[in-house]
Design an enzyme around this catalytic site. Structure first.
Site, short mmCIF file in Angstrom:
data_model
loop_
_atom_site.label_atom_id
_atom_site.label_comp_id
_atom_site.label_asym_id
_atom_site.label_seq_id
_atom_site.Cartn_x
_atom_site.Cartn_y
_atom_site.Cartn_z
N GLY A 239 0.86 -1.22 -0.04
CA GLY A 239 0.12 0.14 -0.14
C GLY A 239 0.76 1.31 -0.07
CD GLU A 288 1.00 -9.12 1.73
OE1 GLU A 288 -0.05 -8.61 1.38
OE2 GLU A 288 0.67 -10.04 2.70
N GLY A 290 3.79 -3.67 -3.88
CA GLY A 290 3.61 -3.74 -5.15
C GLY A 290 4.18 -2.47 -5.90
NE ARG A 291 0.02 2.33 -5.89
CZ ARG A 291 -0.97 2.24 -6.75
NH1 ARG A 291 -1.07 2.89 -7.99
NH2 ARG A 291 -1.88 1.60 -6.44
CE1 TYR A 331 -8.51 0.67 -9.75
CE2 TYR A 331 -6.44 1.04 -11.15
CZ TYR A 331 -7.40 0.46 -10.47
OH TYR A 331 -7.34 -0.93 -10.55
CB CYS A 358 -14.81 2.07 -30.41
SG CYS A 358 -13.83 2.25 -31.81
CD GLU A 359 -15.44 1.23 -24.01
OE1 GLU A 359 -16.13 2.02 -23.27
OE2 GLU A 359 -15.45 0.02 -24.13
CE1 TYR A 387 -1.41 -3.77 -8.77
CE2 TYR A 387 -0.55 -1.73 -7.79
CZ TYR A 387 -0.99 -3.08 -7.78
OH TYR A 387 -0.61 -3.34 -6.41
#
Ligand code: LLP
Length: 437
Positions: A239, A288, A290-291, A331, A358-359, A387
């Site tokens: 985190g 733990e 990650g980022r 996000y 196409c969004e 991510y």
């Protein structure tokens, strides 16, 4: 600390020119700096020195084999969330004995695989899962190491979609019910060995307060579980937030020297806050991240295809879309975007950076003050190492990007660009009626 710098007006990863990489490998292209991953690992590992600890990198953030191998070589462990991630770790030279297995929905095949490989611990998230792991272990004639993930009901003050430690989130066992769950294991699960307690309250936390609140709340519980059932470890999850806005001029190399955004969280501040509370436990402490480990270690390169001047907005249409980097639209993730050739002036122009999909949600930036860029220019989307590629998809039948890892003056292609045949592999049309009749 990261290793992306303008050198004589051209953006480099360590000592490698990014434009030359884009020319060789095409775009979109993810580029990682090995030295940045190593720096971040050592920084966190060092800050935890006073504790018996293991940094278990959260594989989901970036699961490229070269990244995993870099971390395995530094002595890191891994936090995995699927059988697939365990498979990757083992292929990359990691050991199951240094892996924790997270996640609310482990399948039988995954539990069996992890048990056979000798996983360090399952971090279980419900009583039903605990009972199932007990059953599978019994059928295999094994004892499964188990920890419970406690949901401390603490507000991590981050984006709603990456908050995990509140009672209304699907994660973990309610704080109030955890002790009862350990009692149930001790009484009813002969094939489980109680080994730890785990928590993880959310991602991209930029203040130490929620970590401290959670640690202070959970440590007494850990003490009680330890006294009653015996414990080996306490995992405080991941985190740690990173800085998404930074300077690329040489000299200013501190990732925490951030301007404008919420005060960043330094590992020192993090360690100073939590270590004193953890020391008294006399347990192995797992982390733990990650980022923190890979976020600033990666950029995504994308080429400007067209410019469109609408009545309301200017659009820079680039060759990377939300399938390549979904964070901005999923996000409201803010990623700094810079041209790989340093702009000659400070003049900016407000524009949206949009992809070919196409969004309406297919954007990398909206209403951004961007250096003047034109068709053909190469842009670097910064802090895309976490991510980014790991959440990429084939939407619109777009092949997954290639990935390169830079190590000093060398650049290694660590994932080839997907081909259309790669995408279609395994797909079939229905048999011809005339043939089957
Ligand atoms: N441990 C557990 C049990 C987790 O669920 C996660 C992340 C981590 C550790 C690592 O968290 P980190 O240190 O990276 O914050 N895709 C989102 C982030 C999702 C995080 C999911 N769990 C994003 O792009 O912001």
């Amino acid at each position: 600390m990261h290793h992306f710098r303008y050198v004589q007006g051209r953006l480099q990863a360590e000592n490698v020119d990014l434009e030359s990489l884009a020319q060789r490998h095409g775009t979109p292209l993810y580029v990682y700096s090995k030295a940045t991953v190593e720096d971040h690992f050592k920084r966190l590992d060092g800050a935890m020195n006073r504790l018996d600890h293991l940094v278990c990198y959260a594989v989901k953030a970036n699961s490229n084999l070269a990244v995993l191998n870099t971390i395995a070589n530094l002595g890191g462990g891994f936090d995995i969330v699927s059988g697939g991630e365990l498979y990757r770790v083992l292929k990359a030279g990691g050991k199951a004995a240094n892996c924790t297995f997270a996640g609310v929905g482990k399948t039988r095949a995954e539990i069996e695989y992890a048990l056979k490989e000798g996983i360090y611990c399952f971090n279980a998230e419900s009583e039903a899962e605990v009972r199932y792991i007990n059953q599978v272990a019994g059928e295999l004639g094994k004892k499964a190491p188990i920890a419970l993930r406690v949901n401390p009901n603490v507000d991590a003050k981050t984006h709603a979609k990456i908050t995990t430690g509140k009672s209304e989130n699907k994660f973990g066992i309610d704080f109030e019910s955890v002790l009862g769950a350990y009692e149930m294991i001790a009484k009813e699960c002969p094939n489980l060995e109680i080994k730890g307690v785990q928590m993880h309250i959310g991602s991209q936390l930029t203040s130490v307060d929620p970590f401290l609140e959670a640690v202070q709340k959970v440590v007494p519980l850990v003490q009680e579980v330890k006294a009653r059932f015996g414990l080996k470890f306490f995992s405080i999850g991941g985190g740690i937030g990173i800085v998404y806005r930074q300077s690329l001029d040489s000299g200013d190399t501190s990732w925490w020297q951030e301007q404008g955004e919420a005060a960043p969280l330094s590992v020192k501040a993090y360690a100073d806050a939590v270590v004193p509370h953890l020391e008294q436990l006399g347990l192995r402490i797992l982390l733990e991240p990650g980022r923190f480990m890979v976020g600033n270690a990666g950029v995504m390169l994308t080429r400007v295809l067209y410019e469109k001047r609408g009545s309301a907005k200017v659009f820079k249409i680039v060759d990377a879309g939300m399938n390549d980097l979904i964070r901005p639209t999923l996000y409201e993730g803010w990623h700094q975007i810079v041209p790989t050739t340093k702009p000659a002036t400070d003049v900016t122009e407000k524009a949206d950076v949009v992809g070919p999909i196409c969004e309406t949600g297919d954007y990398l930036a909206q209403d951004r003050d961007l250096a003047p860029v034109k068709a053909g220019d190469l842009l670097a989307v910064l802090s895309a190492g976490a991510y980014g590629f790991s959440m990429a998809s084939n939407y619109n039948t777009r092949p997954l990007a290639a990935e390169v890892m830079v190590d000093g003056s060398k650049a290694h292609l660590v994932r080839e660009r997907q081909t259309l045949d790669d995408i279609l592999r395994g797909e079939h049309v229905l048999p011809d009626d005339k043939e089957t009749a």
